[in-house]
Enzyme design. Structure first.
Site, PDB file in Angstrom:
ATOM      1  N   PRO A 320       0.831  -1.207   0.000  1.00 27.86           N
ATOM      2  CA  PRO A 320       0.000   0.000   0.000  1.00 27.86           C
ATOM      3  C   PRO A 320       0.869   1.262   0.000  1.00 27.86           C
ATOM      4  O   PRO A 320       1.960   1.273   0.569  1.00 27.86           O
ATOM      5  CB  PRO A 320      -0.799  -0.114   1.297  1.00 27.86           C
ATOM      6  CG  PRO A 320      -0.750  -1.564   1.660  1.00 27.86           C
ATOM      7  CD  PRO A 320       0.562  -2.060   1.153  1.00 27.86           C
ATOM      8  N   ARG A 323       3.263   4.619  -5.429  1.00 28.53           N
ATOM      9  CA  ARG A 323       4.227   3.815  -6.188  1.00 28.53           C
ATOM     10  C   ARG A 323       5.576   4.516  -6.235  1.00 28.53           C
ATOM     11  O   ARG A 323       5.668   5.704  -6.540  1.00 28.53           O
ATOM     12  CB  ARG A 323       3.684   3.606  -7.602  1.00 28.53           C
ATOM     13  CG  ARG A 323       4.481   2.662  -8.479  1.00 28.53           C
ATOM     14  CD  ARG A 323       3.855   2.664  -9.868  1.00 28.53           C
ATOM     15  NE  ARG A 323       4.516   1.765 -10.769  1.00 28.53           N
ATOM     16  CZ  ARG A 323       4.124   0.520 -11.021  1.00 28.53           C
ATOM     17  NH1 ARG A 323       3.068   0.034 -10.395  1.00 28.53           N
ATOM     18  NH2 ARG A 323       4.759  -0.246 -11.889  1.00 28.53           N
ATOM     19  N   LYS A 340      11.634  -4.955  -0.601  1.00 29.50           N
ATOM     20  CA  LYS A 340      11.977  -3.818  -1.453  1.00 29.50           C
ATOM     21  C   LYS A 340      13.070  -4.230  -2.436  1.00 29.50           C
ATOM     22  O   LYS A 340      14.135  -4.702  -2.031  1.00 29.50           O
ATOM     23  CB  LYS A 340      12.448  -2.639  -0.594  1.00 29.50           C
ATOM     24  CG  LYS A 340      11.415  -2.214   0.449  1.00 29.50           C
ATOM     25  CD  LYS A 340      11.939  -1.159   1.405  1.00 29.50           C
ATOM     26  CE  LYS A 340      12.057   0.191   0.747  1.00 29.50           C
ATOM     27  NZ  LYS A 340      12.352   1.253   1.756  1.00 29.50           N
ATOM     28  N   ASP A 375      15.132   0.026  10.091  1.00 30.77           N
ATOM     29  CA  ASP A 375      16.242  -0.897   9.846  1.00 30.77           C
ATOM     30  C   ASP A 375      15.903  -1.805   8.676  1.00 30.77           C
ATOM     31  O   ASP A 375      14.750  -2.240   8.517  1.00 30.77           O
ATOM     32  CB  ASP A 375      16.500  -1.737  11.097  1.00 30.77           C
ATOM     33  CG  ASP A 375      17.779  -2.549  10.996  1.00 30.77           C
ATOM     34  OD1 ASP A 375      18.734  -2.060  10.367  1.00 30.77           O
ATOM     35  OD2 ASP A 375      17.813  -3.661  11.552  1.00 30.77           O
TER      36      ASP A 375
END
Length: 578
Positions: A320, A323, A340, A375
């Site tokens: 969510p 973008r 990620k 982190d």
């Protein structure tokens, strides 16, 4: 050869952990010397130590294999080595960490397709239950035999910080303060159950400019965690800053948005087991990471993820939020983390590349995160089942990161990614917030920017979408591709227009360098008009003035930044009792 390789592996780990402990043991002297620059350097050094030892061990094993006239296939050999290695770990004090070290070495020797088979420790082989070292991992005190105040005084003395040149400023005063706070927190008194005792971990926890005594009170079936921060006056005297008895305050101290603690542990599993009762909101993965054993934290997180994957059925979807132009961010809704991946190409106006982004993530890892930067744990060559991905996410992979993500018939291989705790993007949080929650979140947002500035960090892109809200309502920064040192920025006041044509010009009529920052523009560009902008300016209007940033730069350059403790200022004895 099998036994020799197993011994080489364990020798590599033992060398790593010996150096790890030596660096952690040095935290006491750095604290007593007020050597804060040395403490900062020790944190950076420790982060890189593990990989250095892995490289050394890989090189030693490759030399052994090269010297063999007819070495067997690596996968066959390592299956036998693993069995021999398990035998060496019997009675070892850090078997779980030694297994992780074995995995790190083995996966560098093997092709990635062997990473999930019986060549490595996909689950632990040696139990860590009831391992103890040469001295117990914690001390016990029994206030029934003496008064509670006397017990607290003894605990402080037993911390073993006093030297001929470093004494408590006023031990009687500090124990008196501790008694007052305990009485306020427990107005009905402490019931002296038969098993009433105070347990304190044998080693102090060092971070920043403080040493923390971590303990718990046992009262019948109840466990009450507590932490006592110890600091030094400008003249070098010791004093108790406060006592943390609130679960939220203790949890905030044990935050992964800060440096990992320096703590001397002969048996890390014993310390982690103790901490599970002190910070029950943290997983074992997080607790190992917090005490500086981030590779063990990674191992446990990945095992938890694999286990969760086999016991769930939801799909990976785009995370969510807005973008990103640099990262593909996806999540499994039932798992509290995000994944990620750096894109192969970036959308304008981003002009960085993969190497720059990775370097900035390393900067964050090595820098003081000030309690305000999430982190990240870095992984390579992670395989996922293809069937668990939403089709539109697979399309994004093919379009935005074909070099980093390989989509096969049944598996998806991600060659490089970061995993972070999932946060609620601040812009989404504010969109649904009433005024009270909006005021709290925007106060946190401004505090986050100021805390980062005091740590010599300028986020670069201060937009709300790049900050997130934790489950405890704290705001963290998590988008690092434009991060910079505060002292490298040039904060300027907007030049006044010379005439009407300047006002109407489509481009700035004044020169602008890449590192120029104009704080006056922050409210207009960062916050929507109306309540969000009004509240932010009420709480943090000084952030929109170049003078604030210039003053903060001077403090950072002078080595005297505004330091805020990792707990509310209102809890400090100096503020509570004068």
């Amino acid at each position: 050869m099998v036994d020799e390789i197993a011994r080489t592996l364990l020798q590599g780990f033992d060398r790593h952990y010996r150096l790890f402990r030596e660096l952690s043991q040095g935290a006491r002297q750095r604290f007593l010397d007020s050597d804060w620059a040395g403490a900062r350097e020790a944190v950076r050094t420790r982060i890189d130590m593990y990989d250095a030892r892995v490289r050394e061990t890989v090189a030693a094993l490759e030399a052994q294999l090269a010297a063999s006239e007819s070495p067997p296939a690596l996968d066959v050999l390592l299956r036998k080595v693993k069995v021999a290695y398990i035998g060496l770990l019997y009675e070892h004090k850090q078997p779980e960490c030694a297994e992780t070290f074995y995995n790190s070495v083995a996966t560098r020797l093997l092709h990635r397709t062997y990473h999930q088979n019986d060549c490595i420790f996909s689950r632990p082989a040696i139990s860590t239950e009831h391992i103890d070292g040469e001295r117990p991992s914690y001390r016990c005190y029994y206030p029934k035999s003496v008064d509670l105040e006397g017990t607290l005084r003894r605990m402080l003395v037993d911390a073993d910080l006093e030297t001929a040149d470093c004494r408590f400023q006023d031990l009687e005063r500090d124990t008196g303060y501790l008694m007052r706070v305990i009485a306020e927190h427990f107005p009905h008194g402490w019931e002296l159950d038969e098993n009433f005792q105070l347990q304190v971990l044998s080693s102090l926890f060092y971070r920043g400019r403080a040493a923390y005594m971590v303990g718990r009170a046992i009262r019948g079936s109840a466990v009450v965690p507590f932490v006592v921060p110890l600091r030094r006056t400008p003249r070098g005297e010791l004093y108790v800053d406060t006592i943390l008895l609130d679960t939220k305050a203790v949890g905030r101290l044990f935050s992964l948005a800060r440096d990992y603690f320096m703590v001397d542990m002969e048996v890390p599993s014993a310390y982690v087991g103790f901490l599970e009762s002190v910070v029950p909101s943290r997983s074992r993965s997080e607790l190992y990471t917090l005490v500086g054993l981030q590779k063990q934290g990674k191992t446990l997180l990945f095992r938890d993820f694999v286990w969760h994957l086999s016991h769930s059925s939801d799909r990976f979807v785009a995370a969510p939020g807005t973008r990103g132009m640099v990262m593909i961010v996806f999540s499994l809704p039932s798992f509290p983390y995000v994944f990620k991946v750096i894109r192969d190409w970036f959308q304008p106006p981003k002009d960085a590349d993969r190497a720059i982004v990775e370097e900035r993530y390393r900067l964050v890892k090595h820098h003081d995160r000030a309690g305000r930067m999430a982190d990240s744990l870095e992984f390579v060559n992670v395989e996922f089942p293809r069937a668990r991905f939403a089709p539109e996410l697979l399309e994004d992979f093919a379009k935005l990161a074909p070099n980093c993500i390989e989509v096969g018939e049944t598996r998806v291989l991600v060659r490089h990614l970061y995993i972070e705790r999932r946060l609620i993007p601040l812009d989404m949080y504010l969109a649904d917030a009433d005024e009270a929650r909006m005021r709290s979140a925007l106060g946190e947002y401004g505090d986050a920017i100021k805390d980062l500035a005091a740590a010599n960090i300028f986020p670069g892109d201060l937009m709300l979408k790049n900050f997130g809200v934790t489950r405890f309502g704290r705001v963290l920064f998590y988008d690092y591709d434009e991060i910079a040192y505060l002292t490298d920025c040039r904060f300027r006041t907007m030049p006044k227009a010379r005439h009407d044509d300047d006002e109407m010009a489509g481009e700035p009529w004044y020169s602008v360098e890449p590192n120029d920052v104009f704080p006056e523009q922050f409210p207009q560009f960062l916050l929507p008009p109306g309540d969000p902008r009004r509240i932010f300016l009420e709480l943090h209007g000084n952030l929109a003035a170049a003078a604030y940033w210039l003053e903060t730069q001077e403090k950072v350059r002078a080595g005297k930044p505004d330091e805020r403790p990792p707990y509310p200022e209102s809890l400090r004895f100096a503020n509570r009792f004068g």
